[in-house]
Design a protein around this motif. Structure first.
Motif, short mmCIF file in Angstrom:
data_model
loop_
_atom_site.label_atom_id
_atom_site.label_comp_id
_atom_site.label_asym_id
_atom_site.label_seq_id
_atom_site.Cartn_x
_atom_site.Cartn_y
_atom_site.Cartn_z
N PRO A 4 20.57 -6.05 35.06
CA PRO A 4 21.30 -6.02 36.33
C PRO A 4 20.45 -6.46 37.50
N GLY A 5 21.13 -6.73 38.60
CA GLY A 5 20.48 -7.19 39.82
C GLY A 5 19.31 -6.32 40.23
N VAL A 6 18.30 -6.98 40.71
CA VAL A 6 17.08 -6.30 41.12
C VAL A 6 17.16 -5.98 42.60
N GLY A 7 16.53 -4.90 43.01
CA GLY A 7 16.41 -4.60 44.42
C GLY A 7 17.38 -3.57 44.95
N VAL A 8 18.46 -3.32 44.25
CA VAL A 8 19.41 -2.31 44.71
C VAL A 8 19.31 -1.12 43.76
N LEU A 9 19.10 0.04 44.33
CA LEU A 9 18.94 1.26 43.54
C LEU A 9 20.23 2.05 43.54
N TYR A 10 20.60 2.54 42.37
CA TYR A 10 21.79 3.37 42.22
C TYR A 10 21.43 4.59 41.39
N ASP A 11 21.63 5.76 41.95
CA ASP A 11 21.50 7.01 41.22
C ASP A 11 22.88 7.63 41.14
N TYR A 12 23.26 8.04 39.94
CA TYR A 12 24.54 8.71 39.74
C TYR A 12 24.25 10.17 39.46
N PHE A 13 25.05 11.05 40.06
CA PHE A 13 24.84 12.48 39.86
C PHE A 13 26.17 13.22 39.95
N ILE B 262 21.15 10.50 36.98
CA ILE B 262 20.57 9.41 36.20
C ILE B 262 20.34 8.21 37.12
N ASP B 263 19.32 7.44 36.80
CA ASP B 263 18.95 6.25 37.56
C ASP B 263 19.53 5.04 36.84
N LEU B 264 20.42 4.31 37.50
CA LEU B 264 21.02 3.11 36.91
C LEU B 264 20.79 1.94 37.85
N LYS B 265 19.52 1.57 38.05
CA LYS B 265 19.16 0.46 38.94
C LYS B 265 20.05 -0.74 38.70
N LEU C 94 23.37 0.33 25.10
CA LEU C 94 23.68 1.62 24.47
C LEU C 94 23.10 2.82 25.22
N PRO C 95 21.80 2.81 25.56
CA PRO C 95 21.25 3.99 26.26
C PRO C 95 21.90 4.24 27.62
N VAL C 96 22.28 3.17 28.29
CA VAL C 96 22.91 3.31 29.60
C VAL C 96 24.30 3.94 29.44
N ILE C 97 25.06 3.43 28.48
CA ILE C 97 26.41 3.97 28.25
C ILE C 97 26.31 5.42 27.80
N GLU C 98 25.39 5.72 26.90
CA GLU C 98 25.21 7.10 26.45
C GLU C 98 24.88 8.02 27.62
N ALA C 99 24.00 7.57 28.51
CA ALA C 99 23.57 8.40 29.64
C ALA C 99 24.71 8.64 30.63
N VAL C 100 25.44 7.58 30.98
CA VAL C 100 26.51 7.74 31.97
C VAL C 100 27.68 8.52 31.37
N ALA C 101 27.98 8.32 30.09
CA ALA C 101 29.07 9.07 29.45
C ALA C 101 28.70 10.55 29.36
#
Length: 156
Positions: free
Chosen positions: A2-11, A43-46, A130-137
């Motif tokens: 994914p795009g670099v430079g923008v940080l996204y944390d989901y909580f 979780i950090d999803l940069k 896979l790890p990203v989907i597992e983490a967000v799910a």
């Protein structure tokens, strides 16, 4: 990736007021740090923005075409023009993500990794997301099971 430079944390948080208070307590964020934060499930999803990139995953999980507004977002607070910003995600998005099963993971990873937002340098390996989907799910399941909501912190 994914795009670099923008940080996204989901909580997850109990409600909008709790999410806004967390931002104030953290002096605007970020939510995820190397040493973690007690009592914060995040979780950090940069580079994975809620509306488009995460929205692509939601559309694949629902079996519908992606469209603007698929992920309902509401801006709760914002800093200067470079952020940070805090948005709430609608519970339908939370529930869709929470409903992703282990059996769906391989196909979702392969298909999501082919979307324009993630495959800007060519399709990703089928299992890379896979790890990203597992983490967000998993985060969405914990939020749903606790009667909480999902939030996204973003900063340039």
């Amino acid at each position: 990736m994914p795009g670099v430079g923008v940080l996204y944390d989901y909580f997850r948080a109990a409600d909008d007021a709790a999410a806004v208070k967390l931002m104030a307590d953290l002096d605007g964020g970020p939510v995820v740090t190397a040493d973690g934060r007690p009592g914060v499930d995040a979780i950090d999803l940069k580079g994975i923005d809620p509306g488009v990139t995460l929205g692509q995953l939601v559309s694949l999980a629902r079996g519908v075409a992606w469209q603007a507004g698929l992920v309902g977002e509401q801006l709760l607070c914002s800093g200067d023009p470079d952020g940070p910003w805090l948005t709430s995600l609608d519970d339908a998005t939370r529930d869709t993500l929470a409903s992703i099963t282990a059996a769906q993971l391989p196909e979702l990873s392969a298909r999501w990794g082919q979307t324009e937002e993630l495959a800007w340098d060519g399709p990703l390996p089928a299992d890379q997301m896979l790890p990203v989907i597992e983490a967000v799910a998993a985060l969405a399941r914990r939020a749903r099971d606790a009667g909480e909501h999902l939030y996204c912190w973003c900063c340039l």
